[in-house]
Design a protein around this motif. Structure first.
Motif, mmCIF file in Angstrom:
data_model
loop_
_atom_site.group_PDB
_atom_site.id
_atom_site.type_symbol
_atom_site.label_atom_id
_atom_site.label_comp_id
_atom_site.label_asym_id
_atom_site.label_seq_id
_atom_site.Cartn_x
_atom_site.Cartn_y
_atom_site.Cartn_z
ATOM 1 N N TRP A 256 -22.550 28.691 1.874
ATOM 2 C CA TRP A 256 -21.589 28.563 0.774
ATOM 3 C C TRP A 256 -20.322 29.328 1.133
ATOM 4 O O TRP A 256 -20.389 30.515 1.487
ATOM 5 C CB TRP A 256 -22.224 29.136 -0.487
ATOM 6 N N PRO A 257 -19.134 28.741 1.062
ATOM 7 C CA PRO A 257 -17.917 29.463 1.432
ATOM 8 C C PRO A 257 -17.697 30.763 0.685
ATOM 9 O O PRO A 257 -17.130 31.717 1.246
ATOM 10 C CB PRO A 257 -16.810 28.434 1.134
ATOM 11 N N GLU A 258 -18.146 30.842 -0.570
ATOM 12 C CA GLU A 258 -17.973 32.085 -1.329
ATOM 13 C C GLU A 258 -18.839 33.221 -0.780
ATOM 14 O O GLU A 258 -18.635 34.385 -1.134
ATOM 15 C CB GLU A 258 -18.313 31.853 -2.802
ATOM 16 N N ALA A 259 -19.805 32.904 0.093
ATOM 17 C CA ALA A 259 -20.717 33.930 0.597
ATOM 18 C C ALA A 259 -19.986 35.004 1.394
ATOM 19 O O ALA A 259 -20.389 36.174 1.386
ATOM 20 C CB ALA A 259 -21.809 33.294 1.454
ATOM 21 N N SER A 260 -18.921 34.640 2.080
ATOM 22 C CA SER A 260 -18.197 35.642 2.862
ATOM 23 C C SER A 260 -17.560 36.684 1.953
ATOM 24 O O SER A 260 -17.539 37.878 2.264
ATOM 25 C CB SER A 260 -17.129 34.962 3.732
ATOM 26 N N ARG A 261 -17.056 36.250 0.801
ATOM 27 C CA ARG A 261 -16.483 37.186 -0.165
ATOM 28 C C ARG A 261 -17.579 38.110 -0.716
ATOM 29 O O ARG A 261 -17.374 39.315 -0.887
ATOM 30 C CB ARG A 261 -15.837 36.397 -1.304
ATOM 31 N N ILE A 262 -18.744 37.537 -0.997
ATOM 32 C CA ILE A 262 -19.863 38.323 -1.507
ATOM 33 C C ILE A 262 -20.294 39.366 -0.482
ATOM 34 O O ILE A 262 -20.525 40.534 -0.821
ATOM 35 C CB ILE A 262 -21.035 37.396 -1.863
ATOM 36 N N ALA A 263 -20.387 38.948 0.780
ATOM 37 C CA ALA A 263 -20.815 39.875 1.832
ATOM 38 C C ALA A 263 -19.823 41.015 2.004
ATOM 39 O O ALA A 263 -20.226 42.178 2.190
ATOM 40 C CB ALA A 263 -20.995 39.109 3.137
ATOM 41 N N ARG A 264 -18.524 40.723 1.956
ATOM 42 C CA ARG A 264 -17.519 41.778 2.133
ATOM 43 C C ARG A 264 -17.625 42.827 1.035
ATOM 44 O O ARG A 264 -17.380 44.011 1.284
ATOM 45 C CB ARG A 264 -16.113 41.174 2.120
ATOM 46 N N ARG A 265 -17.995 42.414 -0.148
ATOM 47 C CA ARG A 265 -18.076 43.345 -1.277
ATOM 48 C C ARG A 265 -19.479 43.908 -1.485
ATOM 49 O O ARG A 265 -19.689 44.686 -2.413
ATOM 50 C CB ARG A 265 -17.631 42.610 -2.561
ATOM 51 N N ASN A 266 -20.438 43.514 -0.639
ATOM 52 C CA ASN A 266 -21.839 43.884 -0.869
ATOM 53 C C ASN A 266 -22.257 43.553 -2.301
ATOM 54 O O ASN A 266 -22.978 44.310 -2.959
ATOM 55 C CB ASN A 266 -22.066 45.379 -0.590
ATOM 56 N N ALA A 267 -21.807 42.391 -2.769
ATOM 57 C CA ALA A 267 -21.986 41.992 -4.159
ATOM 58 C C ALA A 267 -23.172 41.058 -4.352
ATOM 59 O O ALA A 267 -23.249 40.338 -5.340
ATOM 60 C CB ALA A 267 -20.713 41.322 -4.662
ATOM 61 N N GLY A 268 -24.091 41.076 -3.429
ATOM 62 C CA GLY A 268 -25.278 40.242 -3.451
ATOM 63 C C GLY A 268 -25.807 40.132 -2.042
ATOM 64 O O GLY A 268 -25.153 40.577 -1.087
ATOM 65 N N LEU A 269 -26.987 39.559 -1.889
ATOM 66 C CA LEU A 269 -27.533 39.321 -0.547
ATOM 67 C C LEU A 269 -27.143 37.918 -0.103
ATOM 68 O O LEU A 269 -27.286 36.953 -0.856
ATOM 69 C CB LEU A 269 -29.057 39.445 -0.556
ATOM 70 N N VAL A 270 -26.664 37.813 1.133
ATOM 71 C CA VAL A 270 -26.298 36.529 1.734
ATOM 72 C C VAL A 270 -27.353 36.209 2.779
ATOM 73 O O VAL A 270 -27.585 37.005 3.708
ATOM 74 C CB VAL A 270 -24.893 36.602 2.344
ATOM 75 N N LEU A 271 -28.003 35.046 2.641
ATOM 76 C CA LEU A 271 -29.197 34.748 3.426
ATOM 77 C C LEU A 271 -29.065 33.423 4.169
ATOM 78 O O LEU A 271 -28.382 32.506 3.701
ATOM 79 C CB LEU A 271 -30.417 34.689 2.503
ATOM 80 N N PRO A 272 -29.738 33.297 5.317
ATOM 81 C CA PRO A 272 -29.744 32.022 6.040
ATOM 82 C C PRO A 272 -30.619 30.997 5.327
ATOM 83 O O PRO A 272 -31.275 31.301 4.323
ATOM 84 C CB PRO A 272 -30.337 32.404 7.402
#
Length: 328
Positions: A256-272
């Motif tokens: 999901w393109p929004e996942a990069s924003r989430i990862a930068r903010r540690n605002a959730g877990l981004v998973l394969p």
């Protein structure tokens, strides 16, 4: 085709429109009404003296008023959703009958296009990107470290049946552990999850009922698995905000393109896309309330940054050519 549209409209077009709420009414409801500068002609159609706005489609109207400025707001990749075999048949028919036809007409009229995600902006060059305004409070997070049953949520509608199916086996294993219960909209085809004693179907079927249900919930984890498809890559940031409304730590697909924003903010877990990675992440978070709290706190902060009533008001004030007198 127009005769079919007239027959289908009462069954397919609901009087409430989530798109209208999220992208206009939650921020600008005080400007809309019979004696206000903007009139609502159908669930997704609004007009001012200068502007016609169609949100997704004009279902419910046989003729449109002429206006100098025309705007079409899109929050899905229409063609990709029609082509996706996991899209429910009723949704596919609605897209063909209303959104594709009405969008073609608006494009022929050289309407300005407004979209809800960066991926849609790439599909429609020159489109304007708008962020949502939910108009709901973001949850307090005390429940994340309090004792009690752990609550997982899959808050996506039945158009995400293929995404839920991707995780069904590992979710079954999580539920079989007896450590958590899973809340999911009742209209899902649950497959391997059907009949499990720890699945909690949510019966809210209308948009107002769903909003009311959300504000009363406190969830520990909220899941947003997405298959890597064109449909899913075009999805908006709304799910981040929805998860914050229920106070959940979010788990998201890295495609999901929004996942990069989430990862930068540690605002959730981004998973394969590997289901086992999701099972391990869920089970790990069930045992780690402090980690859940940290993720939910950062997710709440990101959600607050993403919901923009002030920016929406400024955008629509200009788009509808409203004067200071109109908006006072």
């Amino acid at each position: 085709m127009q005769a079919l549209e007239r027959i289908a409209t009462p069954w397919m077009i609901r009087p409430q429109s989530p798109t209208a709420d999220l992208y206009l009414l939650n921020a600008c409801r005080d400007w809309v009404g019979p004696d206000r500068p903007i009139q609502r002609l159908a669930p997704g159609v609004f007009v001012s003296r200068e502007t016609l706005l169609v949100l997704r489609h004009a279902g419910g109207l046989q003729t449109w008023p002429e206006r100098r400025r025309r705007i079409w707001l899109i929050d899905d990749d229409v063609e990709a959703t029609i082509a996706d075999p996991t899209t429910p048949m009723g949704q596919r028919l609605k897209l063909r009958l209303f959104e594709r036809r009405h969008g073609d007409r608006l494009c022929q009229d050289e309407a300005r296009i407004v979209v809800s995600s960066a991926a849609l902006a790439k599909i429609h060059p020159g489109a304007c990107l708008i962020r949502p305004s939910w108009g709901l409070p973001l949850a307090d997070l005390a429940h994340q470290t309090e004792p009690g049953p752990l609550r997982l949520a899959f808050l996506s509608s039945a158009v995400h049946r293929g995404d839920l199916a991707m995780l069904a086996p590992v979710l079954r294993a999580v539920l079989d552990s007896g450590r958590a219960e899973l809340f999911v909209p009742a209209n899902h085809a649950l497959g391997r999850l059907r009949g499990h004693p720890l699945v909690r179907p949510v019966a809210a079927t209308s948009w107002p009922d769903w909003r009311t249900w959300l504000t009363r919930q406190r969830m520990h984890l909220a899941l947003y698995p997405l298959r890597d498809t064109a449909v899913n890559r075009a999805r908006s940031a709304n799910k981040i905000i929805e998860h914050a409304v229920v106070g959940a730590a979010g788990l998201y697909s890295e495609s999901w393109p929004e996942a990069s924003r989430i990862a930068r903010r540690n605002a959730g877990l981004v998973l394969p896309s590997d289901p086992e990675a999701w099972r391990a992440a869920i089970m790990g978070l069930l045992d780690d309330p402090e980690r859940r709290l940290a993720l939910a706190t950062a997710g709440r902060g990101l959600a607050a940054d993403l919901t923009h009533p002030g920016l929406q008001r400024a955008f629509w004030r200009h788009a509808f050519s409203l004067s200071p007198k109109d908006t006072s």
